[in-house]
Design a protein around this motif. Structure first.
Motif, PDB file in Angstrom:
ATOM      1  N   UNK A  18      18.368  41.138   1.786  1.00 42.93           N
ATOM      2  CA  UNK A  18      19.188  42.617   1.264  1.00 42.93           C
ATOM      3  C   UNK A  18      20.569  42.270   1.891  1.00 42.93           C
ATOM      4  N   UNK A  19      20.282  42.855   3.043  1.00 43.88           N
ATOM      5  CA  UNK A  19      21.315  42.865   3.488  1.00 43.88           C
ATOM      6  C   UNK A  19      22.914  41.684   3.230  1.00 43.88           C
ATOM      7  N   UNK A  20      22.641  40.659   2.977  1.00 42.83           N
ATOM      8  CA  UNK A  20      23.658  39.995   2.438  1.00 42.83           C
ATOM      9  C   UNK A  20      24.993  40.326   1.961  1.00 42.83           C
ATOM     10  N   UNK A  21      25.677  39.915   1.759  1.00 39.77           N
ATOM     11  CA  UNK A  21      26.959  40.375   1.227  1.00 39.77           C
ATOM     12  C   UNK A  21      27.025  39.458  -0.547  1.00 39.77           C
ATOM     13  N   UNK A  22      27.527  40.223  -1.469  1.00 35.10           N
ATOM     14  CA  UNK A  22      27.614  38.916  -2.585  1.00 35.10           C
ATOM     15  C   UNK A  22      28.349  39.604  -4.152  1.00 35.10           C
ATOM     16  N   UNK A  23      28.641  39.228  -4.781  1.00 27.12           N
ATOM     17  CA  UNK A  23      29.720  39.929  -5.830  1.00 27.12           C
ATOM     18  C   UNK A  23      29.010  40.982  -6.463  1.00 27.12           C
ATOM     19  N   UNK A  24      29.688  42.289  -7.187  1.00 26.67           N
ATOM     20  CA  UNK A  24      28.837  43.146  -7.929  1.00 26.67           C
ATOM     21  C   UNK A  24      28.832  42.888  -8.693  1.00 26.67           C
ATOM     22  N   UNK A  25      27.540  42.994  -9.885  1.00 27.54           N
ATOM     23  CA  UNK A  25      27.431  42.668 -10.853  1.00 27.54           C
ATOM     24  C   UNK A  25      26.788  44.304 -11.516  1.00 27.54           C
ATOM     25  N   UNK A  26      26.261  44.030 -12.988  1.00 27.49           N
ATOM     26  CA  UNK A  26      26.098  44.767 -13.584  1.00 27.49           C
ATOM     27  C   UNK A  26      24.011  44.901 -14.200  1.00 27.49           C
ATOM     28  N   UNK A  27      23.849  46.610 -14.423  1.00 20.15           N
ATOM     29  CA  UNK A  27      22.476  46.469 -14.237  1.00 20.15           C
ATOM     30  C   UNK A  27      22.004  45.893 -15.077  1.00 20.15           C
ATOM     31  N   UNK A  28      21.049  45.600 -14.798  1.00 18.75           N
ATOM     32  CA  UNK A  28      19.728  44.036 -15.833  1.00 18.75           C
ATOM     33  C   UNK A  28      20.644  42.933 -16.144  1.00 18.75           C
ATOM     34  N   UNK A  29      21.688  42.981 -16.159  1.00 17.75           N
ATOM     35  CA  UNK A  29      22.229  41.104 -16.315  1.00 17.75           C
ATOM     36  C   UNK A  29      22.841  40.269 -14.717  1.00 17.75           C
ATOM     37  N   UNK A  30      23.262  41.794 -13.925  1.00 17.62           N
ATOM     38  CA  UNK A  30      23.504  41.248 -12.341  1.00 17.62           C
ATOM     39  C   UNK A  30      24.496  40.723 -13.147  1.00 17.62           C
ATOM     40  N   UNK A  31      25.028  39.460 -12.049  1.00 19.19           N
ATOM     41  CA  UNK A  31      26.548  38.614 -12.171  1.00 19.19           C
ATOM     42  C   UNK A  31      26.000  37.799 -13.313  1.00 19.19           C
ATOM     43  N   UNK A  32      25.381  37.830 -14.804  1.00 18.58           N
ATOM     44  CA  UNK A  32      25.131  36.891 -15.890  1.00 18.58           C
ATOM     45  C   UNK A  32      27.034  36.807 -16.284  1.00 18.58           C
ATOM     46  N   UNK A  33      27.007  37.684 -16.085  1.00 18.81           N
ATOM     47  CA  UNK A  33      28.694  38.070 -17.116  1.00 18.81           C
ATOM     48  C   UNK A  33      29.828  36.867 -16.397  1.00 18.81           C
ATOM     49  N   UNK A  34      29.366  37.478 -15.137  1.00 18.78           N
ATOM     50  CA  UNK A  34      30.514  37.001 -14.330  1.00 18.78           C
ATOM     51  C   UNK A  34      30.825  35.421 -14.131  1.00 18.78           C
ATOM     52  N   UNK A  35      29.449  34.578 -14.253  1.00 19.74           N
ATOM     53  CA  UNK A  35      29.337  32.768 -14.103  1.00 19.74           C
ATOM     54  C   UNK A  35      29.735  32.096 -15.922  1.00 19.74           C
ATOM     55  N   UNK A  36      30.524  31.591 -15.518  1.00 21.68           N
ATOM     56  CA  UNK A  36      31.325  30.145 -16.172  1.00 21.68           C
ATOM     57  C   UNK A  36      31.050  28.810 -16.131  1.00 21.68           C
ATOM     58  N   UNK A  37      29.503  28.836 -17.039  1.00 17.93           N
ATOM     59  CA  UNK A  37      29.003  26.560 -16.714  1.00 17.93           C
ATOM     60  C   UNK A  37      29.660  26.453 -16.229  1.00 17.93           C
ATOM     61  N   UNK A  38      30.994  25.587 -16.483  1.00 17.57           N
ATOM     62  CA  UNK A  38      31.576  24.996 -16.821  1.00 17.57           C
ATOM     63  C   UNK A  38      32.447  24.942 -15.467  1.00 17.57           C
ATOM     64  N   UNK A  39      32.582  26.083 -14.980  1.00 17.83           N
ATOM     65  CA  UNK A  39      33.714  25.848 -14.070  1.00 17.83           C
ATOM     66  C   UNK A  39      32.407  26.669 -12.725  1.00 17.83           C
ATOM     67  N   UNK A  40      30.858  26.691 -12.025  1.00 21.41           N
ATOM     68  CA  UNK A  40      30.062  27.179 -11.111  1.00 21.41           C
ATOM     69  C   UNK A  40      30.160  26.385 -10.132  1.00 21.41           C
TER      70      UNK A  40
END
Length: 113
Positions: A18-40
């Protein structure tokens, strides 16, 4: 001090996931919209440069810890299956899809062999 005196081990501060950093996401989807599968893989590298070798992502309400340090990954893999296991859900999905066990799907005694 002489050469035969051992130095005291360095203390290591343990952190919680829980204390680890990470990219900010949005409620429910989290970081899903930030992920581009072709360049994951490149995106994971970029986030590791920004947040360090241990960071978290959130996908669909699930927190995922990312380990981007080859020595730590080696230790985790050597600690399987006693100290580290894949989630039971992953095993269920793996089996449901009929995928061969192999290195990625093995757990427990199968992993040990």
């Amino acid at each position: 001090m002489t050469d035969d005196v051992l130095e005291e081990p360095r203390s290591v501060a343990l952190r919680t996931v829980a204390s680890l950093p990470g990219p900010k996401g949005i409620p429910i989807l989290g970081n899903a919209l930030q992920i581009k599968i072709h360049r994951l893989h490149l995106q994971m590298e970029d986030w590791a440069k920004e947040f360090g070798p241990f960071y978290t992502l959130t996908l669909g309400g699930r927190k995922i810890m990312v380990v981007a340090d080859h020595e730590a990954v080696g230790k985790l893999l050597r600690d399987r299956p006693d100290g580290f296991n894949r989630s039971t859900k992953l095993g269920e999905v793996w089996e449901e899809l009929g995928l061969p066990t192999g290195v990625f799907g093995a757990n427990g005694e199968v992993w040990r062999r």
